[in-house]
Design a protein around this motif. Structure first.
Motif, PDB file in Angstrom:
ATOM      1  N   UNK A 175     -10.054  12.132 -29.652  1.00 42.27           N
ATOM      2  CA  UNK A 175     -10.696  12.729 -28.482  1.00 42.27           C
ATOM      3  C   UNK A 175     -10.030  14.076 -28.209  1.00 42.27           C
ATOM      4  N   UNK A 176     -10.849  15.107 -27.945  1.00 42.16           N
ATOM      5  CA  UNK A 176     -10.319  16.421 -27.557  1.00 42.16           C
ATOM      6  C   UNK A 176     -10.846  16.755 -26.171  1.00 42.16           C
ATOM      7  N   UNK A 177      -9.943  17.107 -25.257  1.00 42.27           N
ATOM      8  CA  UNK A 177     -10.309  17.432 -23.879  1.00 42.27           C
ATOM      9  C   UNK A 177      -9.834  18.848 -23.559  1.00 42.27           C
ATOM     10  N   UNK A 178     -10.720  19.655 -22.978  1.00 44.09           N
ATOM     11  CA  UNK A 178     -10.359  20.978 -22.478  1.00 44.09           C
ATOM     12  C   UNK A 178     -10.552  20.954 -20.968  1.00 44.09           C
ATOM     13  N   UNK A 179      -9.445  21.028 -20.217  1.00 42.33           N
ATOM     14  CA  UNK A 179      -9.524  20.936 -18.756  1.00 42.33           C
ATOM     15  C   UNK A 179      -8.361  21.693 -18.132  1.00 42.33           C
ATOM     16  N   UNK A 180      -8.383  21.786 -16.794  1.00 39.05           N
ATOM     17  CA  UNK A 180      -7.309  22.469 -16.074  1.00 39.05           C
ATOM     18  C   UNK A 180      -5.980  21.746 -16.267  1.00 39.05           C
ATOM     19  N   UNK A 181      -6.009  20.426 -16.201  1.00 33.39           N
ATOM     20  CA  UNK A 181      -4.809  19.640 -16.485  1.00 33.39           C
ATOM     21  C   UNK A 181      -5.226  18.273 -17.000  1.00 33.39           C
ATOM     22  N   UNK A 182      -4.362  17.683 -17.824  1.00 32.84           N
ATOM     23  CA  UNK A 182      -4.620  16.377 -18.422  1.00 32.84           C
ATOM     24  C   UNK A 182      -3.318  15.580 -18.370  1.00 32.84           C
ATOM     25  N   UNK A 183      -3.378  14.408 -17.757  1.00 29.42           N
ATOM     26  CA  UNK A 183      -2.230  13.492 -17.784  1.00 29.42           C
ATOM     27  C   UNK A 183      -2.264  12.785 -19.139  1.00 29.42           C
ATOM     28  N   UNK A 198      -6.068  14.639 -28.106  1.00 26.07           N
ATOM     29  CA  UNK A 198      -5.638  16.029 -28.186  1.00 26.07           C
ATOM     30  C   UNK A 198      -6.250  16.743 -26.993  1.00 26.07           C
ATOM     31  N   UNK A 199      -5.585  17.763 -26.500  1.00 30.93           N
ATOM     32  CA  UNK A 199      -6.103  18.423 -25.309  1.00 30.93           C
ATOM     33  C   UNK A 199      -5.641  19.878 -25.257  1.00 30.93           C
ATOM     34  N   UNK A 200      -6.317  20.654 -24.396  1.00 32.85           N
ATOM     35  CA  UNK A 200      -5.907  22.033 -24.137  1.00 32.85           C
ATOM     36  C   UNK A 200      -6.109  22.307 -22.655  1.00 32.85           C
ATOM     37  N   UNK A 201      -5.065  22.804 -21.995  1.00 31.99           N
ATOM     38  CA  UNK A 201      -5.166  23.149 -20.580  1.00 31.99           C
ATOM     39  C   UNK A 201      -5.083  24.659 -20.359  1.00 31.99           C
ATOM     40  N   UNK A 202      -5.137  25.427 -21.439  1.00 29.65           N
ATOM     41  CA  UNK A 202      -5.102  26.897 -21.337  1.00 29.65           C
ATOM     42  C   UNK A 202      -6.510  27.448 -21.511  1.00 29.65           C
ATOM     43  N   UNK A 243      -6.570  32.971 -26.852  1.00 26.64           N
ATOM     44  CA  UNK A 243      -5.799  32.779 -28.082  1.00 26.64           C
ATOM     45  C   UNK A 243      -5.321  31.335 -28.205  1.00 26.64           C
ATOM     46  N   UNK A 244      -4.695  30.833 -27.147  1.00 30.40           N
ATOM     47  CA  UNK A 244      -4.205  29.453 -27.175  1.00 30.40           C
ATOM     48  C   UNK A 244      -5.361  28.477 -27.299  1.00 30.40           C
ATOM     49  N   UNK A 245      -6.424  28.730 -26.533  1.00 34.93           N
ATOM     50  CA  UNK A 245      -7.565  27.819 -26.598  1.00 34.93           C
ATOM     51  C   UNK A 245      -8.153  27.785 -28.010  1.00 34.93           C
ATOM     52  N   UNK A 246      -8.317  28.941 -28.621  1.00 33.69           N
ATOM     53  CA  UNK A 246      -8.927  29.002 -29.955  1.00 33.69           C
ATOM     54  C   UNK A 246      -8.074  28.280 -31.001  1.00 33.69           C
ATOM     55  N   UNK A 272      -8.012  17.050 -14.420  1.00 32.20           N
ATOM     56  CA  UNK A 272      -8.490  17.997 -13.415  1.00 32.20           C
ATOM     57  C   UNK A 272      -9.489  18.916 -14.103  1.00 32.20           C
ATOM     58  N   UNK A 273     -10.760  18.737 -13.776  1.00 28.52           N
ATOM     59  CA  UNK A 273     -11.806  19.550 -14.375  1.00 28.52           C
ATOM     60  C   UNK A 273     -11.851  20.916 -13.703  1.00 28.52           C
ATOM     61  N   UNK A 274     -12.239  21.943 -14.460  1.00 29.10           N
ATOM     62  CA  UNK A 274     -12.479  23.242 -13.850  1.00 29.10           C
ATOM     63  C   UNK A 274     -13.793  23.173 -13.076  1.00 29.10           C
ATOM     64  N   UNK A 275     -14.068  24.181 -12.307  1.00 31.69           N
ATOM     65  CA  UNK A 275     -15.209  24.157 -11.391  1.00 31.69           C
ATOM     66  C   UNK A 275     -16.510  24.509 -12.127  1.00 31.69           C
ATOM     67  N   UNK A 276     -16.923  23.654 -13.028  1.00 33.87           N
ATOM     68  CA  UNK A 276     -18.175  23.823 -13.761  1.00 33.87           C
ATOM     69  C   UNK A 276     -18.583  22.486 -14.355  1.00 33.87           C
ATOM     70  N   UNK A 277     -19.755  22.423 -14.919  1.00 31.98           N
ATOM     71  CA  UNK A 277     -20.232  21.181 -15.534  1.00 31.98           C
ATOM     72  C   UNK A 277     -19.435  20.873 -16.796  1.00 31.98           C
ATOM     73  N   UNK A 278     -19.182  19.587 -16.999  1.00 32.50           N
ATOM     74  CA  UNK A 278     -18.490  19.103 -18.187  1.00 32.50           C
ATOM     75  C   UNK A 278     -19.402  18.172 -18.964  1.00 32.50           C
ATOM     76  N   UNK A 279     -19.251  18.198 -20.284  1.00 36.54           N
ATOM     77  CA  UNK A 279     -20.096  17.384 -21.155  1.00 36.54           C
ATOM     78  C   UNK A 279     -19.261  16.621 -22.179  1.00 36.54           C
ATOM     79  N   UNK A 280     -19.764  15.459 -22.542  1.00 33.53           N
ATOM     80  CA  UNK A 280     -19.233  14.702 -23.678  1.00 33.53           C
ATOM     81  C   UNK A 280     -20.121  15.015 -24.869  1.00 33.53           C
TER      82      UNK A 280
END
Length: 200
Positions: A47-55, A77-81, A86-89, A158-166
């Motif tokens: 699972x890969x998650x891109x969000x403001x924060x992930x526990x 796996x996750x990315x909070x940046x 650059x970090x996200x990519x 913590x999701x950012x202020x937009x729609x999220x999709x699976x």
């Protein structure tokens, strides 16, 4: 006596060859051990998650405690940046290279090109048979994602202020298509329904 010292000096002068050989042997045995103990594709969901924060530790432990019986592991796996491209990519490239099974992404990080290259298109029938009614992410008349219910604060993401999709990875083998392995559906439903009490 001099012959012994001379032979010893010659051996010591090429010590780096012995060290190189030793490191090569250790590397090969480590690689063989890693391959023999690695999870097979049908035993693990990633699972890969891109969000403001992930526990991440808590979330990964929770997913593994409640994983479908046929699975040996759920890898997170996750990315909070999200604002640092650059970090996200780098994280995105790693996730796509590892053939991730489930992506949890904000709408701003999803493009038609990403959908065509990395995500599995799904059908209305598949959605009707496996998921509650939810908004869909559509590109070029194909459905690539299902909208997450973000109303419940679960303390895990913590999701950012937009729609999220699976979205499902193009090579995901856990959708019950031609096999009984449908763990990705169960995990996706958990994300879609706000990560409810049954996993808390």
């Amino acid at each position: 006596m001099n012959k012994k010292y001379s032979a010893l000096r010659r051996l010591l002068s090429v010590w780096y060859l012995f060290l190189g050989w030793l490191l090569a042997v250790i590397f090969v045995f480590g690689l063989i051990y890693g391959l023999r103990t690695a999870y097979r594709a049908n035993e693990q969901i990633s699972v890969f998650i891109a969000a403001e924060s992930v526990e991440n530790e808590r979330l990964e432990a929770l997913l593994n405690e409640n994983r479908p019986l046929y699975l040996a592991n759920i890898k997170l796996n996750y990315c909070t940046s999200l604002r640092n491209e650059t970090i996200y990519n780098v994280n995105w490239m790693q996730a796509t290279t590892l053939a991730t099974d489930i992506y949890v992404l904000p709408e701003s990080k999803i493009s038609a090109q990403a959908c065509n290259a990395y995500f599995l298109p799904i059908t209305d029938e598949f959605i009707k048979n496996n998921f509650i009614k939810t908004d869909r992410l559509i590109f070029d008349e194909n459905i690539y994602g299902l909208k997450i219910n973000q109303n419940k604060d679960n303390g895990l993401i913590s999701f950012s202020d937009e729609n999220y999709y699976v979205c499902f990875g193009r090579h995901c083998g856990h959708l019950g298509l031609g096999s009984a392995n449908d763990g990705a559906i169960e995990i996706a439903n958990w994300f879609l329904n706000g990560m409810g009490e049954e996993y808390a």
